[in-house]
Design a protein around this motif. Structure first.
Motif, PDB file in Angstrom:
ATOM      1  N   LEU A  90       2.098  -3.831  -4.069  1.00  0.00           N
ATOM      2  CA  LEU A  90       2.241  -2.403  -3.774  1.00  0.00           C
ATOM      3  C   LEU A  90       0.871  -1.841  -3.428  1.00  0.00           C
ATOM      4  O   LEU A  90      -0.092  -2.041  -4.179  1.00  0.00           O
ATOM      5  CB  LEU A  90       2.812  -1.669  -4.992  1.00  0.00           C
ATOM      6  N   TYR A  91       0.787  -1.165  -2.278  1.00  0.00           N
ATOM      7  CA  TYR A  91      -0.465  -0.601  -1.795  1.00  0.00           C
ATOM      8  C   TYR A  91      -0.340   0.903  -1.582  1.00  0.00           C
ATOM      9  O   TYR A  91       0.720   1.402  -1.175  1.00  0.00           O
ATOM     10  CB  TYR A  91      -0.861  -1.214  -0.447  1.00  0.00           C
ATOM     11  N   LEU A 105      -4.888  -1.832  -2.948  1.00  0.00           N
ATOM     12  CA  LEU A 105      -3.934  -2.554  -3.784  1.00  0.00           C
ATOM     13  C   LEU A 105      -3.775  -1.845  -5.126  1.00  0.00           C
ATOM     14  O   LEU A 105      -4.756  -1.588  -5.833  1.00  0.00           O
ATOM     15  CB  LEU A 105      -4.408  -3.990  -4.006  1.00  0.00           C
ATOM     16  N   LEU A 106      -2.516  -1.554  -5.492  1.00  0.00           N
ATOM     17  CA  LEU A 106      -2.234  -0.890  -6.761  1.00  0.00           C
ATOM     18  C   LEU A 106      -1.759  -1.868  -7.833  1.00  0.00           C
ATOM     19  O   LEU A 106      -2.196  -1.813  -8.971  1.00  0.00           O
ATOM     20  CB  LEU A 106      -1.174   0.203  -6.554  1.00  0.00           C
ATOM     21  N   ILE A 131       2.935   6.804  -6.970  1.00  0.00           N
ATOM     22  CA  ILE A 131       2.511   6.814  -5.570  1.00  0.00           C
ATOM     23  C   ILE A 131       2.714   8.230  -5.014  1.00  0.00           C
ATOM     24  O   ILE A 131       3.430   9.059  -5.591  1.00  0.00           O
ATOM     25  CB  ILE A 131       3.281   5.786  -4.712  1.00  0.00           C
ATOM     26  N   SER A 132       2.069   8.501  -3.893  1.00  0.00           N
ATOM     27  CA  SER A 132       2.273   9.769  -3.194  1.00  0.00           C
ATOM     28  C   SER A 132       1.942   9.552  -1.731  1.00  0.00           C
ATOM     29  O   SER A 132       1.263   8.579  -1.369  1.00  0.00           O
ATOM     30  CB  SER A 132       1.385  10.875  -3.788  1.00  0.00           C
ATOM     31  N   GLY A 133       2.414  10.439  -0.877  1.00  0.00           N
ATOM     32  CA  GLY A 133       2.137  10.288   0.540  1.00  0.00           C
ATOM     33  C   GLY A 133       2.719   8.994   1.078  1.00  0.00           C
ATOM     34  O   GLY A 133       3.849   8.610   0.773  1.00  0.00           O
ATOM     35  N   THR A 134       1.935   8.267   1.867  1.00  0.00           N
ATOM     36  CA  THR A 134       2.368   7.000   2.452  1.00  0.00           C
ATOM     37  C   THR A 134       1.929   5.837   1.572  1.00  0.00           C
ATOM     38  O   THR A 134       0.835   5.857   1.014  1.00  0.00           O
ATOM     39  CB  THR A 134       1.784   6.836   3.866  1.00  0.00           C
ATOM     40  N   PHE A 135       2.790   4.844   1.450  1.00  0.00           N
ATOM     41  CA  PHE A 135       2.448   3.645   0.683  1.00  0.00           C
ATOM     42  C   PHE A 135       3.062   2.435   1.371  1.00  0.00           C
ATOM     43  O   PHE A 135       3.924   2.555   2.256  1.00  0.00           O
ATOM     44  CB  PHE A 135       2.901   3.755  -0.768  1.00  0.00           C
ATOM     45  N   PHE A 136       2.618   1.249   0.959  1.00  0.00           N
ATOM     46  CA  PHE A 136       3.086  -0.001   1.549  1.00  0.00           C
ATOM     47  C   PHE A 136       3.646  -0.917   0.466  1.00  0.00           C
ATOM     48  O   PHE A 136       3.117  -0.990  -0.641  1.00  0.00           O
ATOM     49  CB  PHE A 136       1.945  -0.748   2.252  1.00  0.00           C
ATOM     50  N   VAL A 137       4.708  -1.622   0.826  1.00  0.00           N
ATOM     51  CA  VAL A 137       5.232  -2.704   0.007  1.00  0.00           C
ATOM     52  C   VAL A 137       5.030  -3.983   0.792  1.00  0.00           C
ATOM     53  O   VAL A 137       5.286  -4.034   2.001  1.00  0.00           O
ATOM     54  CB  VAL A 137       6.723  -2.493  -0.302  1.00  0.00           C
TER      55      VAL A 137
END
Length: 232
Positions: A90-91, A105-106, A131-137
């Motif tokens: 998760l990013y 990287l979270l 998370i908030s806004g845009t994130f990546f999986v």
């Protein structure tokens, strides 16, 4: 005054019950339709990573798990045996521009291929992460030598453009901490015939909105004030 106190207390208890009742409700972030028309692999040897970007929705800012499927249900077998190690990640997107070049990287978690070629999603728990806004999986696999299988499920029906990315350095390892050190490519950059989205999702625990929390706080504060006034 006792009637007011009773009503405040009842309202606060009702709100608290509503919040607790919703604690396990889940928002699913997805850009796929749940069916893989084909599957993808890398060329050569080394790591491969695939990413989807999402925009957080109100109340869906706490990710608890990542879901993914493997293989191909559009005809033929992917060649997967099951059990191949995979990592989900998760990013955060600090600039909210949907480009993972500066992704942070979270958290991550280890898993393995299960039920390939069936469109069956495996849900992998991760550390509960805001998370908030845009994130990546993302998902990452490494198969030594030339790839013997096509592991990455790909949905080509009505693709959502600009949301799915591919990372596959020629014969090398992926730097998961600094994605800018890797070749990052939108899947549609390979041509319109390659447009599609990964069967890769994020699952968020619903959280109360600030207005709801404020209302609950006001009710409890009012109850506390009335009790203090009575005791004074």
């Amino acid at each position: 005054m006792n009637t007011i106190i009773t009503k405040l207390f009842a309202a606060s208890i009702l709100l608290l019950a509503m919040l607790c009742g919703n604690a396990h409700a889940v928002i699913v972030y997805a850009v796929d339709d749940g069916t893989a028309e084909t599957s993808v692999t890398r060329s050569g040897s080394g790591d491969m990573m695939w990413l989807n970007s999402f925009n957080a929705v109100p109340g869906g800012g706490l990710i608890e798990s990542i879901s993914l499927a493997w293989g191909n249900t559009g005809g033929g077998s992917s060649g997967l045996l099951g059990g191949e190690p995979t990592t989900v990640l998760l990013y955060d997107d600090p600039t909210n521009d949907g480009d993972p070049i500066d992704a942070v990287l979270l958290t991550s978690a280890a898993t393995a291929v299960a039920n390939p070629d069936t469109d069956t999603f495996l849900t992998v728990p991760i550390t509960l992460t805001p998370i908030s806004g845009t994130f990546f999986v993302a998902a990452l696999m490494n198969t030594p030598g030339a790839p013997a299988a096509f592991p990455v499920s790909f949905d080509t029906t009505a693709p959502v453009l600009g949301r799915s990315w591919w990372v596959s350095p020629a014969g090398g390892l992926i730097d998961i901490n600094v994605l800018a050190n890797n070749p990052l490519e939108l899947v549609e950059s390979f041509g319109t015939a390659n447009a599609g989205n990964w069967l890769l999702r994020a699952n968020a625990v619903t959280v109360p909105e600030p207005a709801t929390l404020a209302l609950l706080g006001a009710g409890l504060a009012g109850l506390g004030f009335s009790r203090r006034k009575k005791e004074a």
